[in-house]
Design an enzyme around this catalytic site. Structure first.
Site, PDB file in Angstrom:
ATOM      1  N   GLY A  56      30.356  37.382  43.821  1.00 47.45           N
ATOM      2  CA  GLY A  56      30.412  37.147  45.254  1.00 47.45           C
ATOM      3  C   GLY A  56      31.012  38.365  45.930  1.00 47.45           C
ATOM      4  CD  GLN A  61      35.436  41.320  48.474  1.00 55.53           C
ATOM      5  OE1 GLN A  61      34.575  40.445  48.501  1.00 55.53           O
ATOM      6  NE2 GLN A  61      36.065  41.673  47.378  1.00 55.53           N
ATOM      7  CB  CYS A 104      39.505  39.682  43.950  1.00 53.68           C
ATOM      8  SG  CYS A 104      38.956  40.201  45.579  1.00 53.68           S
ATOM      9  CG  LEU A 105      33.944  42.341  43.033  1.00 57.29           C
ATOM     10  CD1 LEU A 105      32.596  42.427  43.741  1.00 57.29           C
ATOM     11  CD2 LEU A 105      33.842  42.843  41.604  1.00 57.29           C
ATOM     12  CG  HIS A 146      37.283  34.518  45.832  1.00 55.00           C
ATOM     13  ND1 HIS A 146      38.316  34.822  44.972  1.00 55.00           N
ATOM     14  CD2 HIS A 146      36.811  35.707  46.282  1.00 55.00           C
ATOM     15  CE1 HIS A 146      38.460  36.144  44.925  1.00 55.00           C
ATOM     16  NE2 HIS A 146      37.551  36.706  45.708  1.00 55.00           N
ATOM     17  CD  GLU A 147      33.256  36.111  47.821  1.00 52.78           C
ATOM     18  OE1 GLU A 147      33.527  36.936  48.709  1.00 52.78           O
ATOM     19  OE2 GLU A 147      33.454  36.339  46.615  1.00 52.78           O
ATOM     20  CG  HIS A 150      37.423  38.014  50.393  1.00 52.56           C
ATOM     21  ND1 HIS A 150      38.409  38.970  50.292  1.00 52.56           N
ATOM     22  CD2 HIS A 150      36.971  37.815  49.133  1.00 52.56           C
ATOM     23  CE1 HIS A 150      38.557  39.328  49.025  1.00 52.56           C
ATOM     24  NE2 HIS A 150      37.694  38.631  48.299  1.00 52.56           N
TER      25      HIS A 150
END
Length: 185
Positions: A56, A61, A104-105, A146-147, A150
């Site tokens: 995701g 990000q 997380c990226l 999670h997204e 963000h």
């Protein structure tokens, strides 16, 4: 996105924003233009997510403060969920709370056991402006929550407490990508 094309195949990989970047801590703005620029952003987001081996990715990000995320994520039954949402809102998060590994990226290489509801429903729109509703369970529900976090300026680390949080933040300080440490984490 045209039918029959692989998401991200015409996109370009953009630089990832990392923990400490102020753009990750600010709520994102609503999308008002559902044109070619939005479609190109979504393509770039898929390309970036795949290049980073993620499941995701939220627009902030990659430095774009708009309410958009993409996903290519399995659920606990290994069913693949592939898509994007524009102006998403988490409308339901319910079921049992499961503490599971989450990464997380924007916090590369660091995972922490994070509590999330086992079911989630998100409503928003497609890139064409059509209403969309996505329901997820298990790991996919975790991804949706999670997204959405963000897009509100949050990170998974905001849900981690106690010893798990201290360990995760210690790992952040030692990470080779960390520059100024975890501001706001």
């Amino acid at each position: 996105m045209r039918r029959g094309t692989i998401p991200g195949s015409s996109g370009r990989v953009r630089p990832m924003r990392l923990l400490g970047d102020p753009g990750l801590g600010a709520p994102c703005e609503e999308v008002t233009d559902f044109g070619a620029e939005l479609s190109a952003l979504i393509e770039d987001m898929f390309a970036t997510m795949y290049a980073a081996s993620g499941v995701g990715l939220a627009a902030n990000q990659i430095g774009v403060p708009l309410r958009v995320f993409v996903y290519d994520c399995p659920d606990d039954e290994d069913r693949r969920h592939l898509g994007h949402l524009v102006n998403p809102r988490l409308v339901a998060a319910e079921g049992i709370t499961v503490r599971g590994p989450e990464g997380c990226l924007s916090v590369p290489g660091i995972e922490a056991a994070t509590p999330r509801f086992d079911e989630a429903v998100v409503e928003g729109f497609t890139a064409d402006g059509a209403p969309a509703r996505v329901r997820g369970t298990g790991f996919f529900a975790r991804c949706l929550q999670h997204e959405c976090d963000h897009l509100e300026g949050g990170l998974y680390l905001d849900h981690v407490t106690g010893l798990r949080r201290r360990r995760a933040l210690r790992a952040v300080r030692r990470a080779p990508w960390a520059t100024a440490g975890p501001s706001g984490a």
